[in-house]
Write a protein that holds these residues in place. Structure first.
Motif, short mmCIF file in Angstrom:
data_model
loop_
_atom_site.label_atom_id
_atom_site.label_comp_id
_atom_site.label_asym_id
_atom_site.label_seq_id
_atom_site.Cartn_x
_atom_site.Cartn_y
_atom_site.Cartn_z
N VAL A 1 5.38 8.77 3.97
CA VAL A 1 5.36 7.36 3.57
C VAL A 1 4.18 7.10 2.64
O VAL A 1 3.03 7.33 3.00
CB VAL A 1 5.38 6.37 4.76
CG1 VAL A 1 6.78 6.20 5.31
CG2 VAL A 1 4.41 6.74 5.85
N ALA A 2 4.52 6.63 1.45
CA ALA A 2 3.50 6.48 0.40
C ALA A 2 3.65 5.13 -0.31
O ALA A 2 3.20 4.98 -1.44
CB ALA A 2 3.66 7.62 -0.61
N ALA A 3 4.30 4.17 0.36
CA ALA A 3 4.67 2.94 -0.35
C ALA A 3 3.70 1.79 -0.15
O ALA A 3 3.97 0.66 -0.56
CB ALA A 3 6.08 2.52 0.07
N SER B 1 9.58 1.25 5.40
CA SER B 1 9.57 2.45 4.55
C SER B 1 10.11 3.65 5.32
O SER B 1 10.90 4.43 4.79
CB SER B 1 8.16 2.74 4.03
OG SER B 1 7.71 1.69 3.20
N LYS C 1 -7.94 8.88 7.27
CA LYS C 1 -7.00 7.99 6.58
C LYS C 1 -7.74 7.23 5.48
O LYS C 1 -8.76 6.59 5.74
CB LYS C 1 -6.42 6.99 7.57
CG LYS C 1 -5.41 6.07 6.97
CD LYS C 1 -4.81 5.24 8.07
CE LYS C 1 -3.98 4.14 7.51
NZ LYS C 1 -3.68 3.14 8.53
N GLY D 1 9.57 -0.03 1.74
CA GLY D 1 9.83 -1.42 2.10
C GLY D 1 8.56 -2.23 2.18
O GLY D 1 7.47 -1.77 1.82
N ALA D 2 8.71 -3.45 2.73
CA ALA D 2 7.58 -4.38 2.80
C ALA D 2 6.55 -3.93 3.84
O ALA D 2 5.37 -4.25 3.74
CB ALA D 2 8.09 -5.77 3.12
N LYS E 1 -1.98 2.88 -3.61
CA LYS E 1 -2.90 3.88 -3.03
C LYS E 1 -2.44 5.32 -3.26
O LYS E 1 -3.25 6.21 -3.56
CB LYS E 1 -3.07 3.60 -1.54
CG LYS E 1 -3.96 4.56 -0.82
CD LYS E 1 -4.54 4.00 0.47
CE LYS E 1 -3.55 3.64 1.52
NZ LYS E 1 -4.17 3.07 2.72
N ASP F 1 1.65 9.91 6.92
CA ASP F 1 1.09 8.95 5.95
C ASP F 1 0.52 9.71 4.76
O ASP F 1 -0.39 10.55 4.95
CB ASP F 1 -0.10 8.19 6.58
CG ASP F 1 0.31 7.26 7.70
OD1 ASP F 1 1.47 6.85 7.75
OD2 ASP F 1 -0.58 6.93 8.52
N ALA F 2 0.97 9.37 3.57
CA ALA F 2 0.35 9.95 2.38
C ALA F 2 -1.14 9.60 2.33
O ALA F 2 -1.93 10.30 1.69
CB ALA F 2 1.06 9.46 1.12
N ALA F 3 -1.51 8.54 3.03
CA ALA F 3 -2.91 8.10 3.07
C ALA F 3 -3.81 9.09 3.82
O ALA F 3 -5.03 8.93 3.84
CB ALA F 3 -3.01 6.72 3.69
N ARG G 1 5.29 -0.57 6.68
CA ARG G 1 5.39 0.88 6.90
C ARG G 1 6.69 1.20 7.63
O ARG G 1 7.39 2.16 7.29
CB ARG G 1 4.18 1.37 7.70
CG ARG G 1 4.17 2.89 7.92
CD ARG G 1 3.07 3.29 8.89
NE ARG G 1 2.92 4.74 9.00
CZ ARG G 1 3.67 5.51 9.78
NH1 ARG G 1 4.62 4.97 10.54
NH2 ARG G 1 3.47 6.81 9.82
O1 C5P Z 1 -1.38 0.43 5.04
P1 C5P Z 1 -1.68 1.66 5.79
O2 C5P Z 1 -2.83 2.43 5.22
O3 C5P Z 1 -1.77 1.50 7.27
O4 C5P Z 1 -0.41 2.59 5.54
C1 C5P Z 1 -0.21 3.81 6.21
C2 C5P Z 1 0.80 4.61 5.41
O5 C5P Z 1 2.03 3.89 5.34
C3 C5P Z 1 0.34 4.87 3.97
O6 C5P Z 1 0.59 6.22 3.61
C4 C5P Z 1 1.17 3.88 3.16
O7 C5P Z 1 1.47 4.35 1.86
C5 C5P Z 1 2.44 3.77 4.00
N1 C5P Z 1 3.11 2.47 3.82
C6 C5P Z 1 4.40 2.45 3.31
N2 C5P Z 1 5.03 1.24 3.11
C7 C5P Z 1 4.40 0.09 3.37
C8 C5P Z 1 3.08 0.09 3.89
C9 C5P Z 1 2.46 1.31 4.11
O8 C5P Z 1 4.99 3.51 3.03
N3 C5P Z 1 5.02 -1.05 3.12
#
Ligand code: C5P
Length: 239
Positions: free
Chosen positions: A23-25, A101, A222, A95-96, A37, A120-122, A98
């Motif tokens: 998840v990278a959104a 997504s 993270k 999506g809006a 990010k 998490d890509a983070a 995590r």
């Molecule tokens: O926002 P946060 O740092 O907690 O997000 C954790 C992971 O979820 C990140 O890799 C972020 O890209 C992903 N994410 C996502 N879609 C979102 C919010 C966060 O894919 N709407």
């Protein structure tokens, strides 16, 4: 949301047992970057590159679905191609939240998948060691497995500007990703309302699933702020 197949990998992915959702959104507003990010620069390339390359190289991972920020699907596909990340089966629009997504990416995971890792890509510095620990734990009959770290600080619950409770630190941990799940259990957890769940384990737990824990990795930092990005760059350089 139009899933896009960057490399024709979908056909190869049909026999894949372990899928990874990356998840990278997220917007990354706390990073102060103009880009989302996942596309902030980490050691000269997009943050997403590090975890994508590591998952693609992992012998534990058969196929990958990336959830990209809206309007960044094409750059995500190009990045996968540049990295020759041949396990990427689809890039979906995130999506809006995590959880949304993850839900959109999960729709692209093959029905015959046995295990789904959600990462998490983070957290760029994902190692095979933690993936192996998760899969071993999953093999012991739990519905999910997550990496955790002990809590160093004393944790308090506050309300109305005052301490409401001091929690027992010994029983507390922080949860990291990747998190591993029996594919059907994760799907069931995502059939209902997902709300604002900040990790997948919370949804599986709520659905009655048993989630085991394994030792996390302190390097799986993270990235939230610019200081985190600098820390990960230093860790990357000190390998
Ligand atoms: O926002 P946060 O740092 O907690 O997000 C954790 C992971 O979820 C990140 O890799 C972020 O890209 C992903 N994410 C996502 N879609 C979102 C919010 C966060 O894919 N709407």
């Amino acid at each position: 949301m139009t899933p896009q197949d960057p490399s024709g990998a979908s056909r190869e992915a049909e026999g894949a047992h372990t899928w990874a959702i990356l998840v990278a959104a997220g917007s990354g507003s706390r990073l102060g970057s103009e880009r989302p990010k996942a596309f902030a620069a980490l050691a000269g390339r997009p943050l997403l590159a590090e975890s994508l390359e590591r998952l693609d190289n992992s012998p534990w991972v058969d196929a990958i679905v990336v959830a990209a920020p809206p309007e960044w699907e094409e750059p995500a596909i190009l990045l996968a191609e540049e990295l020759v990340a041949s396990k990427v089966a689809a890039v979906v629009t995130g999506g809006a939240t995590r959880a949304d997504s993850v839900r959109y990416a999960l729709a692209e995971v093959a029905q015959n998948a046995l295990v789904v890792l959600v990462h998490d890509a983070a957290r760029p510095l994902v190692e095979d060691g933690v993936i192996e620990r998760l899969l071993v734990r999953l093999g012991e009959g739990v519905d999910g497995a997550i990496p955790v770290l002990p809590v160093a600080d004393t944790i308090k619950r506050v309300a109305g500007g005052a301490v409401a409770e001091t929690l027992d630190r010994e029983s507390l941990v922080t949860a990291q990703t990747p998190q591993a799940f029996v594919a059907d259990r994760l799907r069931s957890a995502f059939t209902g309302e997902v709300g604002a769940a900040t990790d997948c384990s919370a949804l599986v737990e709520r659905n009655g699933g048993r989630v085991g824990v394994v030792a996390g990795d302190p390097r799986l930092v993270k990235v939230t702020t610019a200081a985190d990005l600098e820390l990960v760059e230093r860790l990357l350089a000190s390998r």
